[in-house]
Design an enzyme around this catalytic site. Structure first.
Site, PDB file in Angstrom:
ATOM      1  NE  ARG A 158     -11.450   7.506   1.246  1.00 25.29           N
ATOM      2  CZ  ARG A 158     -11.820   7.668   2.509  1.00 25.29           C
ATOM      3  NH1 ARG A 158     -12.427   8.770   2.892  1.00 25.29           N
ATOM      4  NH2 ARG A 158     -11.598   6.728   3.401  1.00 25.29           N
TER       5      ARG A 158
ATOM      6  CD  GLU B  48      -3.047  -1.243   0.325  1.00 19.46           C
ATOM      7  OE1 GLU B  48      -3.216  -0.298  -0.477  1.00 19.46           O
ATOM      8  OE2 GLU B  48      -3.816  -2.239   0.356  1.00 19.46           O
TER       9      GLU B  48
ATOM     10  CG  HIS C 234     -11.134  -5.411  -4.795  1.00 17.97           C
ATOM     11  ND1 HIS C 234     -11.582  -4.124  -4.933  1.00 17.97           N
ATOM     12  CD2 HIS C 234     -10.441  -5.431  -3.628  1.00 17.97           C
ATOM     13  CE1 HIS C 234     -11.184  -3.390  -3.891  1.00 17.97           C
ATOM     14  NE2 HIS C 234     -10.485  -4.177  -3.086  1.00 17.97           N
TER      15      HIS C 234
ATOM     16  CG  HIS D 113      -5.976  -6.215   0.448  1.00 15.58           C
ATOM     17  ND1 HIS D 113      -6.877  -6.103  -0.592  1.00 15.58           N
ATOM     18  CD2 HIS D 113      -5.538  -4.949   0.696  1.00 15.58           C
ATOM     19  CE1 HIS D 113      -6.973  -4.824  -0.939  1.00 15.58           C
ATOM     20  NE2 HIS D 113      -6.172  -4.108  -0.163  1.00 15.58           N
TER      21      HIS D 113
ATOM     22  CG  HIS E  96      -7.087  -1.610  -4.199  1.00 14.38           C
ATOM     23  ND1 HIS E  96      -5.818  -1.086  -4.287  1.00 14.38           N
ATOM     24  CD2 HIS E  96      -7.275  -1.937  -2.884  1.00 14.38           C
ATOM     25  CE1 HIS E  96      -5.276  -1.068  -3.073  1.00 14.38           C
ATOM     26  NE2 HIS E  96      -6.130  -1.583  -2.210  1.00 14.38           N
TER      27      HIS E  96
HETATM   28  N1  LIG Z   1     -10.865   1.218   6.731  1.00  7.23           N
HETATM   29  C1  LIG Z   1     -10.099   1.321   5.674  1.00  7.23           C
HETATM   30  O1  LIG Z   1      -9.995   2.373   5.038  1.00  7.23           O
HETATM   31  C2  LIG Z   1      -9.313   0.122   5.243  1.00  7.23           C
HETATM   32  C3  LIG Z   1      -8.271   0.263   4.316  1.00  7.23           C
HETATM   33  C4  LIG Z   1      -7.518  -0.854   3.997  1.00  7.23           C
HETATM   34  C5  LIG Z   1      -7.808  -2.083   4.574  1.00  7.23           C
HETATM   35  N2  LIG Z   1      -8.838  -2.179   5.471  1.00  7.23           N
HETATM   36  C6  LIG Z   1      -9.152  -3.449   6.097  1.00  7.23           C
HETATM   37  O2  LIG Z   1      -8.044  -3.831   6.898  1.00  7.23           O
HETATM   38  C7  LIG Z   1      -8.071  -5.253   7.054  1.00  7.23           C
HETATM   39  C8  LIG Z   1      -6.671  -5.777   6.927  1.00  7.23           C
HETATM   40  O3  LIG Z   1      -5.883  -5.217   7.947  1.00  7.23           O
HETATM   41  P1  LIG Z   1      -4.541  -5.922   8.435  1.00  7.23           P
HETATM   42  O4  LIG Z   1      -3.743  -6.299   7.276  1.00  7.23           O
HETATM   43  O5  LIG Z   1      -3.945  -5.043   9.459  1.00  7.23           O
HETATM   44  O6  LIG Z   1      -5.078  -7.301   9.036  1.00  7.23           O
HETATM   45  P2  LIG Z   1      -5.347  -7.869  10.516  1.00  7.23           P
HETATM   46  O7  LIG Z   1      -6.001  -6.871  11.379  1.00  7.23           O
HETATM   47  O8  LIG Z   1      -6.063  -9.151  10.338  1.00  7.23           O
HETATM   48  O9  LIG Z   1      -3.894  -8.166  11.061  1.00  7.23           O
HETATM   49  C9  LIG Z   1      -3.104  -9.127  10.404  1.00  7.23           C
HETATM   50  C10 LIG Z   1      -2.592 -10.181  11.365  1.00  7.23           C
HETATM   51  O10 LIG Z   1      -1.516  -9.643  12.117  1.00  7.23           O
HETATM   52  C11 LIG Z   1      -1.723  -9.829  13.506  1.00  7.23           C
HETATM   53  N3  LIG Z   1      -1.087  -8.684  14.156  1.00  7.23           N
HETATM   54  C12 LIG Z   1      -1.493  -7.398  14.132  1.00  7.23           C
HETATM   55  N4  LIG Z   1      -0.588  -6.601  14.698  1.00  7.23           N
HETATM   56  C13 LIG Z   1       0.419  -7.391  15.125  1.00  7.23           C
HETATM   57  C14 LIG Z   1       1.660  -7.154  15.769  1.00  7.23           C
HETATM   58  N5  LIG Z   1       2.077  -5.904  16.046  1.00  7.23           N
HETATM   59  N6  LIG Z   1       2.421  -8.221  16.052  1.00  7.23           N
HETATM   60  C15 LIG Z   1       2.033  -9.474  15.714  1.00  7.23           C
HETATM   61  N7  LIG Z   1       0.898  -9.760  15.082  1.00  7.23           N
HETATM   62  C16 LIG Z   1       0.099  -8.728  14.787  1.00  7.23           C
HETATM   63  C17 LIG Z   1      -3.202  -9.950  13.673  1.00  7.23           C
HETATM   64  O11 LIG Z   1      -3.528 -10.690  14.821  1.00  7.23           O
HETATM   65  C18 LIG Z   1      -3.604 -10.670  12.385  1.00  7.23           C
HETATM   66  O12 LIG Z   1      -3.443 -12.055  12.558  1.00  7.23           O
HETATM   67  C19 LIG Z   1      -9.035  -5.784   6.025  1.00  7.23           C
HETATM   68  O13 LIG Z   1     -10.210  -6.223   6.666  1.00  7.23           O
HETATM   69  C20 LIG Z   1      -9.351  -4.587   5.141  1.00  7.23           C
HETATM   70  O14 LIG Z   1     -10.651  -4.607   4.626  1.00  7.23           O
HETATM   71  C21 LIG Z   1      -9.583  -1.105   5.793  1.00  7.23           C
HETATM   72 ZN   LIG Z   2      -5.766  -2.052  -0.191  1.00  4.80          ZN
END
Ligand SMILES: NC(=O)c1ccc[n+]([C@@H]2O[C@H](COP(=O)([O-])OP(=O)(O)OC[C@H]3O[C@@H](n4cnc5c(N)ncnc54)[C@H](O)[C@@H]3O)[C@@H](O)[C@H]2O)c1
Ligand SMILES: [Zn+2]
Length: 370
Positions: free
Chosen positions: A250, A185, A261, A274, A257
């Site tokens: 935005r 990202e 997707h 992702h 993506h």
């Molecule tokens: N709101 C938005 O604008 C937006 C933008 C992009 C993605 N997202 C969402 O974000 C999600 C993905 O987020 P992600 O990649 O952070 O996934 P996640 O929250 O599932 O975290 C990934 C993994 O890392 C572990 N983890 C987290 N922090 C850790 C740390 N410091 N040490 C060890 N393990 C750790 C978690 O337990 C999990 O198993 C998706 O659901 C996506 O849709 C939202």
């Molecule tokens: Zn993304």
């Protein structure tokens, strides 16, 4: 310490980025949402690693802390998990002024944010992102929500936090695959807005990767990582400030993506992350741009080199073009019947195009098919 201000028409808050700032989570929260009690939510992994530090900081700021555990992983980003969050809040009789703190990755942030938007019609919410992806992407911008059987992120709300507290030290426990996904990202932000950020990632990709799974290296890399986070937050913030509710620019954040997707929707569950799909999607979209003659081959070369250096995949086994095209048309970001692509013209600039001929899309898929 870096602070990035997010100034929206009805709300202003700061993203605070600093190695060690987790120890000040309580003080920051108390300065914005003073109350006798607060609720700290994290998934089981993150609570086990960083929950005690977060809790101690909140208690030192005189909060009585209610802790709620979320089941980890994208498959638990559901309405059922939201109900469990509500149960914790209702059972503890949390009041309207009590802040909710999301300690974790994007899954935790999106769900706790949605719960905060809806519990008692809205309570203060603090994001404490613990993945690189959450620091540079999901914690900024106010999108919250959950997945349903019909698709990802289809139920949600725009709800802004009172603060985002990002501590690069916590990345020391992050699995390297997760760090790479965050890096994808960051590379995206460089391509859509900022060539010097892209160069900064090219120069420091090894330092960033070293920060994962190793507390000592994460500490050594913390200043460089903090700079990476700050620069990315500034880009995401500038786009969000310009277009809070996703009506125009935005869409640029969607670079890579549309392809990603479709890859995620057609790959088996758990096959691909992702960020990995985004890396592939950016390469496919850049090939489309080259086919259209709007960007030169050097962009493709630099992008693939950087994805490779970041340990991100450059090819993958894919379904047939027909299946992939079908998946693309089902994307919720499709406007009308036309698939709209974000395409680079150079590193640092993208355009939106909804007139891409099918043969160019086919070439895009061919670029990443193994
Ligand atoms: N709101 C938005 O604008 C937006 C933008 C992009 C993605 N997202 C969402 O974000 C999600 C993905 O987020 P992600 O990649 O952070 O996934 P996640 O929250 O599932 O975290 C990934 C993994 O890392 C572990 N983890 C987290 N922090 C850790 C740390 N410091 N040490 C060890 N393990 C750790 C978690 O337990 C999990 O198993 C998706 O659901 C996506 O849709 C939202
Ligand atoms: Zn993304």
């Amino acid at each position: 310490m870096a602070r990035v201000e997010i100034e929206l028409p009805h709300h202003r808050y700061e993203v605070i980025i600093e190695p060690g700032v987790l120890a000040n989570l309580g003080g920051i929260t108390a300065s914005l949402a003073r109350h006798a009690r607060c609720a700290l939510f994290g998934d089981a992994n993150v609570l086990a690693l960083h929950g005690a530090a977060a809790r101690a900081s909140l208690e030192a700021a005189d909060y009585e802390v209610v802790v709620g555990e979320i089941a980890p992983g994208e498959s638990n980003k559901t309405l059922a998990s939201i109900e469990r969050i509500y149960d914790v809040l209702l059972d503890a009789r949390l009041e309207r002024g009590s802040p909710l703190i999301a300690l974790g990755g994007g899954v935790t942030g999106d769900m706790v944010g949605f719960a905060a938007a809806t519990y008692l019609r809205g309570v203060p919410f603090v994001q404490c992102p613990t993945t690189l992806l959450a620091m540079v992407d999901s914690s900024v911008g106010g999108k919250t929500g959950v997945n349903v059987a019909q698709g990802k992120n289809l139920i949600g709300a725009f709800y802004q936090p009172v603060a985002v507290v990002a501590d690069p030290w916590v990345l020391g426990s992050l699995p390297v695959r997760e760090l790479r996904c965050g890096l994808a990202e960051c590379i995206k932000h460089g391509v859509i807005r900022d060539e010097s950020l892209f160069e900064f990632i090219e120069q420091n990709v090894g330092v960033f990767l070293s920060a994962a799974e190793d507390t000592a290296s994460a500490t050594a890399a913390a200043d460089t990582m903090a700079e990476l986070v700050r620069r990315n937050v500034e880009i995401k913030a500038s786009v969000v400030i310009e277009d809070e509710k996703e009506r125009g620019v935005r869409a640029h954040l969607n670079f890579g993506h549309t392809f990603a997707h479709a890859i995620e929707a057609t790959a088996g569950y758990g096959e691909i992350q992702h960020g990995e799909a985004v890396a592939l999607g950016m390469r496919a979209a850049t090939r489309v741009a080259a086919e259209l003659g709007i960007c030169d081959a050097s962009v493709q070369g630099r992008l693939s080199d950087l994805c490779e250096a970041g340990g991100l995949p450059t090819r993958i086994e894919l379904a047939s073009d027909d299946v992939l095209q079908g998946a693309m048309r089902h994307d919720k970001k499709v406007v009308g019947s036309r698939v709209r692509f974000v395409l680079p013209t150079r590193i640092g600039e993208v355009v939106l195009r909804d007139d891409v001929p099918p043969e160019c899309i086919t070439a895009g898929w061919a670029e990443i098919r193994s």
